[in-house]
Motif scaffolding. Sequence first.
Motif, PDB file in Angstrom:
ATOM      1  N   SER A  41     -69.073  -3.735 100.907  1.00 49.43           N
ATOM      2  CA  SER A  41     -68.798  -2.633 101.838  1.00 49.43           C
ATOM      3  C   SER A  41     -69.667  -2.753 103.082  1.00 49.43           C
ATOM      4  O   SER A  41     -69.173  -2.614 104.212  1.00 49.43           O
ATOM      5  CB  SER A  41     -69.030  -1.295 101.140  1.00 49.43           C
ATOM      6  N   THR A 101     -64.882   4.197  85.747  1.00 43.84           N
ATOM      7  CA  THR A 101     -66.139   4.483  86.446  1.00 43.84           C
ATOM      8  C   THR A 101     -66.376   3.464  87.560  1.00 43.84           C
ATOM      9  O   THR A 101     -66.749   3.816  88.684  1.00 43.84           O
ATOM     10  CB  THR A 101     -67.310   4.471  85.453  1.00 43.84           C
ATOM     11  N   GLY A 138     -64.133   2.817  95.047  1.00 46.72           N
ATOM     12  CA  GLY A 138     -63.418   3.688  95.968  1.00 46.72           C
ATOM     13  C   GLY A 138     -64.349   4.527  96.818  1.00 46.72           C
ATOM     14  O   GLY A 138     -64.090   4.753  98.014  1.00 46.72           O
ATOM     15  N   ALA A 139     -65.453   4.987  96.218  1.00 47.29           N
ATOM     16  CA  ALA A 139     -66.416   5.804  96.959  1.00 47.29           C
ATOM     17  C   ALA A 139     -67.086   5.006  98.076  1.00 47.29           C
ATOM     18  O   ALA A 139     -67.607   5.594  99.036  1.00 47.29           O
ATOM     19  CB  ALA A 139     -67.474   6.355  95.998  1.00 47.29           C
ATOM     20  N   LEU A 140     -67.063   3.688  97.959  1.00 43.30           N
ATOM     21  CA  LEU A 140     -67.628   2.816  99.000  1.00 43.30           C
ATOM     22  C   LEU A 140     -66.640   2.550 100.130  1.00 43.30           C
ATOM     23  O   LEU A 140     -66.944   1.823 101.075  1.00 43.30           O
ATOM     24  CB  LEU A 140     -68.059   1.485  98.375  1.00 43.30           C
ATOM     25  N   GLU A 180     -64.017   4.106  90.464  1.00 48.13           N
ATOM     26  CA  GLU A 180     -64.439   5.256  91.264  1.00 48.13           C
ATOM     27  C   GLU A 180     -65.584   4.880  92.191  1.00 48.13           C
ATOM     28  O   GLU A 180     -65.639   5.325  93.344  1.00 48.13           O
ATOM     29  CB  GLU A 180     -64.845   6.403  90.336  1.00 48.13           C
ATOM     30  N   ARG A 181     -66.499   4.067  91.698  1.00 46.00           N
ATOM     31  CA  ARG A 181     -67.628   3.642  92.533  1.00 46.00           C
ATOM     32  C   ARG A 181     -67.161   2.749  93.679  1.00 46.00           C
ATOM     33  O   ARG A 181     -67.643   2.851  94.803  1.00 46.00           O
ATOM     34  CB  ARG A 181     -68.680   2.931  91.671  1.00 46.00           C
TER      35      ARG A 181
END
Length: 266
Positions: free
Chosen positions: A38, A65, A71-73, A68-69
């Motif tokens: 990222s 999990t 995607g959060a980036l 999700e991590r």
Amino acid sequence: MNQANVAQRKSEVVIVASAFGADAIRRDGHAVWAAGASRAGACGFEVRRELFRDEAQAQHEALRTLGERIGALGLWAVYSTPASLFAADGSLDDAALTQAIDEAAALGARIVKLQLGGAPDGTATDAATLDRALTAISTSAARVVVENGQLRAGGTIDAFAALFGALPRDARALTMTFDTGNWLWAGESPADAAKRLAPHVTYVHCKAVTGEGARRFATAPAADDAQFAALLALLPRDVPRGIEFPFDAAAPESDAAARVAWLAAA
């Protein structure tokens, strides 16, 4: 050319986890290096099942999990499994396909990638087999792609051409990852492969190759590598490009940032 046109020409770039080094991924986990991807400006990150430390990391809750991590980036995920769509006798491996689709769904992947596999002379292409494959693929939220591998079985131009030629003309559910370097291991011409298979390519794995015979190694294409540039020009521009060559181990993130910027505009 104005800036708007330049922006339109840029390709989405994915960093394949192994580019940061297999040992680093196994030691730290995919999420740590997804953060590095990222920061380097990548659009996506390819999770490699073979780099999980153990089977616990492939369980659905762990994959959710991790997804999700990622995607959060601000990244989207590719899920890569070393499993093959076709078994060594050329028959469809239904179990491998179902498992890959299910695990990719847990991760929330945009693309799920398998090896083509099959026998040295190709794969089953009869209507019943292909209908069974397409029925399973239709359940996948992720695009299902098959990649050319480094062995003759699953690594020849003719095997891919025969498979795609046998699919219904309107079937775009199954497409391919075109690995620019793997053709050489299988004794095939990457340029010839691109000329014949480009219409079926929806993801490109980018690397150059050094060495001869079995002693070949993935390496970064040189910025002035005319042969690599010509190969890219034969392939679709509007599909993601994955960096699968190793970054500079002394400065992986700064090298990653430079390579992402270069490949997006190449």
